[in-house]
Design a protein around this motif. Structure first.
Motif, PDB file in Angstrom:
ATOM      1  N   ALA A 174      39.401  45.757  36.080  1.00 17.36           N
ATOM      2  CA  ALA A 174      40.303  46.439  37.438  1.00 17.36           C
ATOM      3  C   ALA A 174      41.602  46.765  36.967  1.00 17.36           C
ATOM      4  O   ALA A 174      42.304  47.645  37.497  1.00 17.36           O
ATOM      5  CB  ALA A 174      40.055  45.236  38.548  1.00 17.36           C
ATOM      6  N   LEU A 175      42.196  45.821  36.162  1.00 16.85           N
ATOM      7  CA  LEU A 175      43.614  45.650  35.802  1.00 16.85           C
ATOM      8  C   LEU A 175      43.891  47.244  34.718  1.00 16.85           C
ATOM      9  O   LEU A 175      44.882  47.652  34.868  1.00 16.85           O
ATOM     10  CB  LEU A 175      44.003  44.599  35.064  1.00 16.85           C
ATOM     11  CG  LEU A 175      44.169  43.141  36.016  1.00 16.85           C
ATOM     12  CD1 LEU A 175      44.508  41.892  35.204  1.00 16.85           C
ATOM     13  CD2 LEU A 175      45.271  43.487  36.922  1.00 16.85           C
TER      14      LEU A 175
ATOM     15  N   ASP B 177      38.009  41.599  36.448  1.00 21.85           N
ATOM     16  CA  ASP B 177      39.464  41.470  36.825  1.00 21.85           C
ATOM     17  C   ASP B 177      39.750  42.388  35.420  1.00 21.85           C
ATOM     18  O   ASP B 177      41.038  43.279  35.775  1.00 21.85           O
ATOM     19  CB  ASP B 177      39.911  40.172  36.684  1.00 21.85           C
ATOM     20  CG  ASP B 177      39.548  39.602  37.810  1.00 21.85           C
ATOM     21  OD1 ASP B 177      39.607  40.318  39.058  1.00 21.85           O
ATOM     22  OD2 ASP B 177      39.436  38.224  37.943  1.00 21.85           O
ATOM     23  N   THR B 178      39.628  42.379  34.398  1.00 26.57           N
ATOM     24  CA  THR B 178      40.075  42.957  33.314  1.00 26.57           C
ATOM     25  C   THR B 178      39.692  44.700  33.287  1.00 26.57           C
ATOM     26  O   THR B 178      40.740  45.290  33.194  1.00 26.57           O
ATOM     27  CB  THR B 178      39.344  42.677  31.843  1.00 26.57           C
ATOM     28  OG1 THR B 178      39.562  41.275  31.718  1.00 26.57           O
ATOM     29  CG2 THR B 178      39.874  43.481  30.988  1.00 26.57           C
TER      30      THR B 178
ATOM     31  N   ASP C  65      35.130  47.129  48.327  1.00 26.94           N
ATOM     32  CA  ASP C  65      35.648  47.938  47.187  1.00 26.94           C
ATOM     33  C   ASP C  65      35.470  49.310  47.248  1.00 26.94           C
ATOM     34  O   ASP C  65      36.441  49.911  46.796  1.00 26.94           O
ATOM     35  CB  ASP C  65      35.022  47.289  45.719  1.00 26.94           C
ATOM     36  CG  ASP C  65      35.340  45.715  45.307  1.00 26.94           C
ATOM     37  OD1 ASP C  65      36.176  45.194  46.072  1.00 26.94           O
ATOM     38  OD2 ASP C  65      34.694  45.161  44.706  1.00 26.94           O
TER      39      ASP C  65
ATOM     40  N   ARG D 204      36.808  47.736  40.152  1.00 31.20           N
ATOM     41  CA  ARG D 204      35.958  46.575  40.589  1.00 31.20           C
ATOM     42  C   ARG D 204      34.723  47.333  41.073  1.00 31.20           C
ATOM     43  O   ARG D 204      33.643  46.921  40.888  1.00 31.20           O
ATOM     44  CB  ARG D 204      36.715  45.877  41.824  1.00 31.20           C
ATOM     45  CG  ARG D 204      37.647  44.837  41.376  1.00 31.20           C
ATOM     46  CD  ARG D 204      38.172  44.145  42.487  1.00 31.20           C
ATOM     47  NE  ARG D 204      37.071  43.448  43.429  1.00 31.20           N
ATOM     48  CZ  ARG D 204      36.767  42.215  42.959  1.00 31.20           C
ATOM     49  NH1 ARG D 204      37.305  41.455  42.037  1.00 31.20           N
ATOM     50  NH2 ARG D 204      35.642  41.717  43.619  1.00 31.20           N
TER      51      ARG D 204
ATOM     52  N   TYR E 178      42.957  49.566  41.159  1.00 31.49           N
ATOM     53  CA  TYR E 178      42.628  48.106  41.068  1.00 31.49           C
ATOM     54  C   TYR E 178      41.100  48.125  41.509  1.00 31.49           C
ATOM     55  O   TYR E 178      40.284  47.670  40.764  1.00 31.49           O
ATOM     56  CB  TYR E 178      43.266  47.166  41.633  1.00 31.49           C
ATOM     57  CG  TYR E 178      42.964  45.595  41.297  1.00 31.49           C
ATOM     58  CD1 TYR E 178      43.141  45.060  40.166  1.00 31.49           C
ATOM     59  CD2 TYR E 178      41.925  45.038  42.346  1.00 31.49           C
ATOM     60  CE1 TYR E 178      42.611  43.828  40.008  1.00 31.49           C
ATOM     61  CE2 TYR E 178      41.612  43.729  42.294  1.00 31.49           C
ATOM     62  CZ  TYR E 178      41.766  43.085  41.090  1.00 31.49           C
ATOM     63  OH  TYR E 178      41.215  41.754  40.836  1.00 31.49           O
TER      64      TYR E 178
ATOM     65  N   SER F 138      35.634  41.530  31.703  1.00 29.48           N
ATOM     66  CA  SER F 138      35.464  41.029  33.222  1.00 29.48           C
ATOM     67  C   SER F 138      35.588  41.874  34.052  1.00 29.48           C
ATOM     68  O   SER F 138      36.086  42.856  33.746  1.00 29.48           O
ATOM     69  CB  SER F 138      36.207  39.392  33.301  1.00 29.48           C
ATOM     70  OG  SER F 138      37.621  39.987  33.298  1.00 29.48           O
TER      71      SER F 138
END
Length: 264
Positions: free
Chosen positions: A59-60, A56-57, A139, A34, A30, A54
Motif C-alpha cells: 500500500a505504501l 501495508d508495504t 478498499d 490494499r 494507499y 505485506s
C-alpha cells in the motif's frame, strides 16, 4: 516581461492545483495497493508474504507511486491544458454541474449492468460480484472514487488528452492560434485517450480473469473506453473538475445499485 509574469503565475497556479489534489491522491494510492493485494490469488499473496512484503508495504509503495504520478501529470497537464485552451476556470457552475450529475447517474446505472449482463457471459465476473469484492470492499470503494476519479483523470484527461491535442495541433493545424484549434482535434484526442484508458485496464483484466477472450476484451473496452470518452467530453466542454465528478460519481452510483440489489 508580461509573458514571463504570466508564465510564472501559470506555474504557481499549477503547483497550487497539485497541492490541493495530493492528499486525495495519496489516500487513493494507499487503498489501491490494499485492494490490489486483496484481488490477488492466494498463491500470489503468499508469494508476496514469503518475499518479505505485506499489505501495508504494498500500500505504501502504491501511495508513493501515485503521488509521483499526480505531481507530474497535474503540473504538466495544467500547463498543456492552458496551451491548448482546454483549461477552464476551476469553479463549478449550476448548468454544467446539473448536466454532469445527470450524465453521471445515467452512466452509473449502465455501469451497474455489468453483473446482470456480463456476469451471465463470464463466470469470473459473476464470481467477483458474488464474493462482494467489487462492491462491498471499502478498499475498492476508496480506490475507485479517489484513484479512479482523480488520479486517472489527471493522467488520462488533463495530461494525456491535453498532450495528444497539443501534438495534433502542432502537427496538422499549426497555422491556427490556440483559440482557433478545430474541435475535431479535441474529439480525436479524446477518442485516442479513451482507447488507451481501456487498454490500460487490460493487465488488471488479465490478472482478474486469467485469460483474455473476445467477450472479456469487449467488456473491457466497452465499459472503460465508452466511459473514458464521456469523462473526456466533460473535461473538454466544462473542465477537469467535472470529469472528476463524473468518474467518481459513476462508481458511487453503481456501487449503491449493486449493494441495494444484493440486499433485496
Amino acid at each position: 516581461m508580461n509573458k514571463n509574469r504570466d508564465h510564472k503565475n501559470t506555474i504557481k497556479d499549477a503547483l497550487a492545483f497539485t497541492v490541493i489534489l495530493l492528499p486525495f491522491a495519496a489516500v487513493g494510492g494507499y487503498f489501491t495497493g490494499r485492494y490490489a493485494y486483496a484481488s490477488y490469488t492466494a498463491e500470489v499473496r503468499q508469494m508476496i508474504l514469503e518475499q518479505g512484503g505485506s499489505v501495508d508495504t504494498l500500500a505504501l509503495i502504491s501511495m508513493a507511486q501515485t503521488v509521483l504520478y499526480t505531481v507530474f501529470c497535474a503540473v504538466a497537464g495544467y500547463m498543456l491544458a492552458g496551451l491548448t485552451g482546454l483549461m477552464k476556470p476551476l469553479k463549478y457552475k449550476k448548468e454544467p454541474l446539473l448536466k454532469t450529475v445527470f450524465i453521471t447517474v445515467i452512466c452509473g446505472v449502465l455501469f451497474s449492468l455489468d453483473d446482470p449482463v456480463f456476469g451471465k457471459l463470464i463466470p469470473q465476473v459473476a464470481a467477483s460480484y458474488k464474493s462482494g469484492l467489487l462492491y462491498k470492499s471499502i478498499d475498492n470503494l476508496i480506490t475507485s472514487v479517489l484513484y479512479g476519479g482523480i488520479v486517472e483523470e489527471l493522467i488520462l484527461r488533463l495530461f494525456l488528452m491535453s498532450l495528444v491535442a497539443f501534438v495534433l495541433w502542432k502537427l496538422f493545424f499549426k497555422k491556427y492560434s490556440k483559440e482557433e484549434i478545430p474541435e475535431k482535434v479535441f474529439v480525436i484526442a479524446n477518442v485516442i485517450c479513451a482507447l488507451l484508458f481501456a487498454a490500460g485496464h487490460l493487465p488488471a483484466t488479465i490478472s482478474m480473469f486469467g485469460e483474455l477472450s473476445f467477450v472479456i476484451l469487449c467488456r473491457c473496452f466497452l465499459m472503460n473506453g465508452a466511459l473514458g470518452f464521456v469523462f473526456g467530453e466533460l473535461y473538454r466542454k466544462y473542465g477537469i473538475q467535472y470529469a472528476f465528478i463524473g468518474h467518481m460519481g459513476v462508481h458511487v452510483v453503481s456501487k449503491v445499485i449493486w449493494n441495494f440489489s444484493h440486499f433485496i
